[in-house]
Design a protein around this motif. Structure first.
Motif, short mmCIF file in Angstrom:
data_model
loop_
_atom_site.label_atom_id
_atom_site.label_comp_id
_atom_site.label_asym_id
_atom_site.label_seq_id
_atom_site.Cartn_x
_atom_site.Cartn_y
_atom_site.Cartn_z
N TYR A 208 -13.72 -42.90 -6.86
CA TYR A 208 -14.36 -42.89 -5.53
C TYR A 208 -15.79 -43.43 -5.62
N ASN B 185 -15.73 -48.45 8.14
CA ASN B 185 -15.91 -47.04 7.83
C ASN B 185 -14.69 -46.39 7.16
N SER C 254 -10.83 -40.47 13.21
CA SER C 254 -11.25 -39.14 12.76
C SER C 254 -12.69 -39.18 12.27
N ILE D 268 -20.28 -34.24 4.49
CA ILE D 268 -20.11 -34.22 5.95
C ILE D 268 -18.82 -33.47 6.29
N THR E 221 -15.81 -33.20 7.70
CA THR E 221 -14.74 -33.97 8.35
C THR E 221 -13.41 -33.61 7.70
N ASP F 150 -7.59 -47.76 13.36
CA ASP F 150 -7.21 -46.74 12.38
C ASP F 150 -5.77 -47.02 11.95
N ARG F 151 -5.38 -46.48 10.78
CA ARG F 151 -3.98 -46.68 10.41
C ARG F 151 -3.08 -45.74 11.18
N LYS G 86 -17.57 -46.81 -3.96
CA LYS G 86 -18.71 -46.74 -3.04
C LYS G 86 -19.92 -47.48 -3.60
N ASP H 9 -3.89 -51.03 8.81
CA ASP H 9 -4.31 -50.51 7.50
C ASP H 9 -5.34 -51.50 6.95
N ILE I 145 -16.31 -39.39 10.81
CA ILE I 145 -17.50 -40.21 11.04
C ILE I 145 -17.16 -41.42 11.92
N GLY J 255 -24.05 -37.66 2.61
CA GLY J 255 -23.79 -36.63 1.59
C GLY J 255 -22.52 -35.90 1.96
P1 NAP Z 1 -11.84 -38.81 7.79
O1 NAP Z 1 -12.18 -37.75 8.78
O2 NAP Z 1 -10.66 -38.62 6.90
O3 NAP Z 1 -11.72 -40.17 8.57
C1 NAP Z 1 -11.30 -41.35 7.94
C2 NAP Z 1 -10.39 -42.10 8.88
O4 NAP Z 1 -10.06 -43.35 8.25
C3 NAP Z 1 -9.09 -41.36 9.10
O5 NAP Z 1 -8.70 -41.45 10.45
C4 NAP Z 1 -8.13 -42.11 8.20
O6 NAP Z 1 -6.81 -42.06 8.62
C5 NAP Z 1 -8.65 -43.51 8.34
N1 NAP Z 1 -8.17 -44.36 7.26
C6 NAP Z 1 -8.00 -44.01 5.97
N2 NAP Z 1 -7.49 -45.05 5.29
C7 NAP Z 1 -7.32 -46.04 6.17
C8 NAP Z 1 -6.82 -47.35 6.07
N3 NAP Z 1 -6.35 -47.83 4.93
N4 NAP Z 1 -6.80 -48.13 7.18
C9 NAP Z 1 -7.23 -47.64 8.35
N5 NAP Z 1 -7.70 -46.41 8.51
C10 NAP Z 1 -7.74 -45.61 7.43
O7 NAP Z 1 -13.06 -39.07 6.81
P2 NAP Z 1 -14.61 -39.26 7.06
O8 NAP Z 1 -15.32 -38.23 6.30
O9 NAP Z 1 -14.92 -39.46 8.46
O10 NAP Z 1 -14.81 -40.62 6.25
C11 NAP Z 1 -15.25 -41.81 6.82
C12 NAP Z 1 -15.97 -42.62 5.75
O11 NAP Z 1 -17.11 -41.91 5.31
C13 NAP Z 1 -15.14 -42.87 4.52
O12 NAP Z 1 -15.37 -44.18 4.05
C14 NAP Z 1 -15.70 -41.88 3.53
O13 NAP Z 1 -15.52 -42.28 2.21
C15 NAP Z 1 -17.14 -41.85 3.92
N6 NAP Z 1 -17.89 -40.69 3.50
C16 NAP Z 1 -17.51 -39.43 3.89
C17 NAP Z 1 -18.25 -38.35 3.45
C18 NAP Z 1 -17.89 -36.94 3.84
O14 NAP Z 1 -18.47 -36.02 3.28
N7 NAP Z 1 -17.02 -36.72 4.79
C19 NAP Z 1 -19.36 -38.53 2.65
C20 NAP Z 1 -19.72 -39.82 2.29
C21 NAP Z 1 -18.96 -40.87 2.71
P3 NAP Z 1 -5.88 -40.94 7.89
O15 NAP Z 1 -6.34 -39.64 8.42
O16 NAP Z 1 -4.53 -41.34 8.34
O17 NAP Z 1 -6.10 -41.08 6.41
#
Ligand code: NAP
Length: 584
Positions: free
Chosen positions: A467, A401, A326, A500, A502, A347-348, A471, A374, A328, A498
């Protein structure tokens, strides 16, 4: 480094006897590896061993080098015309009925450019992979253009390459190079090489080195000045060319290859973060690129299918992305796929990982696999690392990620909440770095690790204590690891996005509230992130750029960049903002 299991034969031509080694099945396409200066064919040992499973691999000691005899007299015995005679004699002996795929490094590439651009070899060369050795004709025209039509940029390029060519002037002096090579330089060379290249591989027996190096000085004297002064006007390649440019080459500027398409219309470009002696330091990458190029050329295609902006860098590389189901992670997997990388989507959630792998193949990844793991599960990660190494190879780029969101005040955050968020956001990254980073370091051929941190890593807030702490730890871990692995050619980057748009807003947990309120807050934050509407694809672009530029910390989005500046220069203002009530 020796050519284990090689079959040997001798080829007589033009008064010299050339020592030729062969590996692999002669029924397969022939790949001919030509060494540079001051080397012998053994410099290719690691690459040859990797190619022998697919191809008929042929290597020979260039006249006057290794076990091949030297022409008499030496002066005039090393002209490009005579070297072309040698190539044709070896090609006729080892592959009389089929054109060969040439690969040249350093002077091996300089002479192979000659072979690929003269009329009499037409039909004998199926493809040419060039590394760290330009055509003297193209180089001559490159100089002429800059001298006759100087601009500040062109003069800068000329001076830059001129400074890198200091050794060429020295090699034109009489007797001195011979004395140096037979004296201290010859003895110290393996040590110098190890220091120059900063990776293992510099040390291997080179009994013929002083003589090879003394003979090889004639390669320069017999050809360089004459050809640079009067470059041929019709030096067009009659076979597809793959140009591999090590970006840290101390002897050659990458600018030398600007406009190379004019001379080699069927050109595939590759770049890699390495120094000059890539056959020793990057055998896996070279073998992968040579295999792909030879295979596509044999199949009738001449250029790589990958079209993404960084295809020259990531084509054929193995990239593993966690949280690739999903947001990023998925966008990052797609960007690498577009650049022709082989992708492991972790991915999990099995279904979403499989979908990312499937779409990656459609977009341009030559291969893509899905793995359900996981990242917080240490044993599962260990199994993943073992499986990936055994089945797909050592990862070139790792993107840690996967992450989860958690919002709520410190006093509302339970120990279990803390454990959950740290297990995924921090321990997941630690497991990835430890297991895959170790494999990269042990392979000794460089690589890159990207950890997705967040702008929250340096922006304090009363709503995201767990959180942000996770980070901040990822950010510091990345900085420490970067320092530790720099000497091994492994870069480490912390990406700090910042807001995003998602799915994280819909899955993030909110502490201290009931389920109904949690749902409301998830919806509200999803709406706010939607209004900001910064797409994950832009973060993916920043990831690829960061790897190419080996950047340490990369804030993505205006708020992340602004926050980073404030954290450095006006931290008190940030602390005041952190005290404010959240909008949710
Ligand atoms: P996302 O759309 O929720 O994607 C995260 C993906 O990681 C999901 O498919 C999730 O699966 C998977 N995941 C979660 N826990 C896991 C685990 N223990 N083992 C394997 N896979 C796992 O979120 P995203 O925004 O792209 O986030 C990606 C990264 O960017 C994260 O580290 C997040 O903290 C960071 N980030 C995001 C933002 C933002 O604004 N979006 C900003 C700064 C940093 P599930 O859907 O099953 O949980």
């Amino acid at each position: 480094m020796t050519l284990e299991g090689a079959r040997e034969r001798w080829v007589r031509t033009g008064g010299v006897e050339l020592c030729v080694a062969e590996l692999g099945d002669p029924a397969q396409p022939t790949v001919m590896l030509v060494h540079g200066y001051p080397d012998s064919k053994e410099v290719w040992s690691e690459v040859a061993a990797r190619l022998a499973g697919h191809f008929h691999v042929v290597l020979y000691d260039v006249r006057g080098h290794g076990r091949s005899s030297a022409p008499q007299p030496l002066r005039g015995g090393f002209t490009l015309e005579k070297l072309t005679d040698d190539f044709l004699a070896v090609a006729d002996a080892v592959s009389p009925d089929r054109p060969v795929h040439l690969v040249g490094h350093d002077w091996g590439s300089v002479q192979a450019w000659e072979f690929t651009t003269v009329k009499r070899t037409e039909g004998r060369i199926a493809s040419f992979t060039s590394m760290s050795g330009p055509s003297l004709d193209h180089f001559g025209h490159w100089i002429k253009k800059r001298v006759s039509r100087p601009t500040p940029r062109r003069v800068g390029q000329l001076l830059g390459q001129g400074a890198k060519s200091w050794y060429v002037y020295l090699l034109h002096t009489p007797v001195l190079p011979e004395l140096a090579w037979r004296g201290p330089l010859g003895k110290q060379w393996p040590k110098i090489l190890r220091r120059l290249e900063k990776v293992p591989g510099g040390d291997y027996p080179t009994p013929s080195l002083p003589t090879d190096a003394a003979h090889g000085a004639w390669l320069y004297r017999d050809n360089v000045r004459a050809r640079l002064r009067r470059p041929r006007a019709d030096a067009y390649a009659h076979a597809p060319v793959q140009l591999i440019t090590p970006l840290g080459d101390v002897f050659l500027s990458e600018k030398l290859y600007d406009e190379l398409e004019l001379w080699a219309p069927q050109l595939t470009r590759r770049t890699l973060p390495a120094k000059h002696w890539v056959p020793r330091t990057r055998p896996d990458q070279l073998a992968a690129w040579i295999t792909e190029f030879v295979t596509t050329t044999e199949g009738g295609r001449t250029t790589s299918a990958a079209t993404g902006p960084y295809a020259d860098r990531f084509g054929g590389q193995l990239v593993l992305v966690t949280g690739a189901g999903s947001g990023i992670g998925r966008a990052t997997a797609f960007a690498f796929a577009e650049a022709g990388a082989r992708v492991v989507a972790v991915d999990r959630d099995a279904e979403s990982a499989a979908r990312t792998a499937e779409l990656s193949r459609l977009i341009g990844a030559p291969q893509a696999w899905a793995e359900t793991v996981d990242v917080s599960d240490e044993q599962a990660m260990e199994k993943l690392a073992e499986k990936v190494a055994a089945e797909y190879g050592v990862v070139d780029v790792l993107v840690n990620n996967a992450g989860i969101g958690l919002s709520g005040s410190f006093l509302d955050t339970t120990s279990e909440d803390w454990r959950n968020v740290l297990d995924v956001n921090l321990w997941g990254v630690i497991h990835g770095c430890r297991l895959f980073g170790k494999q990269m370091a042990e392979r000794g051929q460089g690589g890159h690790i990207v950890n997705t941190a967040s702008a929250a890593a340096y922006l304090p807030s009363r709503t995201l204590p767990a959180y942000s702490t996770s980070k901040a730890a990822v950010l510091m871990l990345s900085e420490c690891l970067r320092a530790e692995l720099a000497g091994q050619g492994i870069g480490v980057t912390a990406i700090c996005p910042g807001f995003i748009n998602t799915n994280i807003t819909s899955t993030a947990r909110f502490t201290g509230v009931d389920a109904v309120e949690e749902k409301r807050r998830q919806k509200k934050s999803a709406r706010l992130y939607g209004l900001r509407n910064y797409p994950p694809e832009k973060v993916a672009e920043a990831v690829l750029r960061a790897v190419v530029r080996n950047q340490a910390v990369v804030p993505v989005t205006a708020e992340a960049r602004g926050g980073r500046l404030m954290s450095r220069f006006t931290p008190r203002a940030l602390r005041a903002i952190a005290r404010m009530e959240p909008p949710l």
